[in-house]
Write a protein that holds these residues in place. Structure first.
Motif, PDB file in Angstrom:
ATOM      1  N   ARG A  57       0.830  -1.211   0.000  1.00 25.77           N
ATOM      2  CA  ARG A  57       0.000   0.000   0.000  1.00 25.77           C
ATOM      3  C   ARG A  57       0.860   1.256   0.000  1.00 25.77           C
ATOM      4  NH1 ARG A  57      -5.000  -1.657   4.118  1.00 25.77           N
ATOM      5  NH2 ARG A  57      -5.636  -3.502   2.916  1.00 25.77           N
ATOM      6  N   VAL A  58       1.982   1.219   0.693  1.00 24.47           N
ATOM      7  CA  VAL A  58       2.918   2.345   0.669  1.00 24.47           C
ATOM      8  C   VAL A  58       3.453   2.550  -0.747  1.00 24.47           C
ATOM      9  CG1 VAL A  58       5.233   3.037   1.395  1.00 24.47           C
ATOM     10  CG2 VAL A  58       3.569   2.284   3.099  1.00 24.47           C
ATOM     11  N   LEU A  59       3.803   1.466  -1.430  1.00 20.16           N
ATOM     12  CA  LEU A  59       4.312   1.579  -2.800  1.00 20.16           C
ATOM     13  C   LEU A  59       3.289   2.235  -3.720  1.00 20.16           C
ATOM     14  CD1 LEU A  59       6.146  -1.839  -3.283  1.00 20.16           C
ATOM     15  CD2 LEU A  59       7.191   0.427  -3.014  1.00 20.16           C
ATOM     16  N   THR A  60       2.027   1.906  -3.535  1.00 15.02           N
ATOM     17  CA  THR A  60       0.981   2.517  -4.354  1.00 15.02           C
ATOM     18  C   THR A  60       0.898   4.015  -4.099  1.00 15.02           C
ATOM     19  OG1 THR A  60      -0.322   0.467  -4.413  1.00 15.02           O
ATOM     20  CG2 THR A  60      -1.496   2.528  -4.840  1.00 15.02           C
ATOM     21  N   ALA A  61       0.934   4.414  -2.828  1.00 16.39           N
ATOM     22  CA  ALA A  61       0.864   5.835  -2.488  1.00 16.39           C
ATOM     23  C   ALA A  61       2.051   6.597  -3.062  1.00 16.39           C
ATOM     24  CB  ALA A  61       0.801   6.006  -0.968  1.00 16.39           C
TER      25      ALA A  61
END
Length: 250
Positions: A57-61
């Motif tokens: 999810r961090v990578l997506t953000a």
């Protein structure tokens, strides 16, 4: 002209000298605490991953906002989740070593710190095919002894300034406000894409309940409103230089 006490003159003479020596010592035995830069960059760092449901999810953000970051990973987690490490590298982010596990380096012998750091660096470089330059001591705990042990293994310790407080059980708004304290060009921001636990050699209580990607997205949007963009440490150094300080705590 009235005569001044000799002790007063000595103190006034030695204080600037002491400050100068402290600055010089920090440049020699100091850890990285910021980047000196004229670019509108903050250095975004993540600890304790990789972790499913956090790292992804961090990578997506980060991707949605064109940001890069440095991920200080735990080797035990890398071995359990190798694809997540590959995803971080493929997305153009930087990898640093947080530890084989999350035990404080200050609880280990100097020889063990050097061995674990050197072995960890070698394993990460084998897995990523890229050089690893940075380390971050778990909990930020280090002494001169452990600092020397890490540098003997060829890595440079990196600490931080602002933090998202994402290991605490507090509200998102409190975390966003915390991430603003001390922010500015070249600040190193501490965040987490995971939460260390018993499998990582520690017991820090229950993990906080939060969407790490949502939090980082909000923090990055707050920074963007101030004209700041997030970069990995390596990316920030393209136009900046390291700021080091001798900072130690057990």
């Amino acid at each position: 002209m009235s005569a001044r006490p000799l002790g007063t003159l000595a103190r006034r003479t030695t204080r600037p000298l002491a400050r100068g020596l402290a600055v010089a010592a920090g440049s020699v035995v100091g850890s990285v605490v910021a980047v000196r830069t004229s670019a509108p960059h903050v250095v975004l760092t993540f600890d304790d991953g990789p972790e499913p449901g956090g790292t992804d999810r961090v990578l997506t953000a980060l991707a949605e906002r064109g940001a890069t970051a440095t991920f200080f990973v735990l080797l035990g987690r890398v071995r359990r989740h190798p694809q997540l490490l590959a995803d971080v590298v493929a997305a153009g982010h930087e990898i640093g070593l947080h530890g084989v596990d999350h035990r404080a380096l200050t609880d280990l012998s100097s020889a063990e710190v050097t061995r674990r750091t050197a072995d960890g660096r070698a394993e990460l470089e084998d897995r990523t095919g890229r050089p690893v330059r940075w380390s971050r001591p778990p909990y930020g705990r280090q002494t001169v002894r452990t600092w020397r042990a890490v540098t003997r293994a060829g890595l440079t310790p990196v600490l931080w300034g602002p933090t998202t407080w994402d290991w605490r059980d507090i509200s998102t708004e409190e975390r966003r406000r915390a991430a603003q304290r001390g922010i500015g060009r070249g600040a190193i921001v501490l965040a987490h894409d995971g939460f260390a636990g018993p499998a990582d050699g520690v017991d820090d209580g229950p993990a906080p309940i939060l969407d790490r990607g949502e939090l980082i997205g909000a923090v990055l949007d707050d920074y963007a409103a101030q004209g700041l963009v997030a970069r990995s440490l390596g990316d920030a150094l393209v136009t900046g230089e390291l700021v080091r300080t001798a900072r130690f705590r057990r």
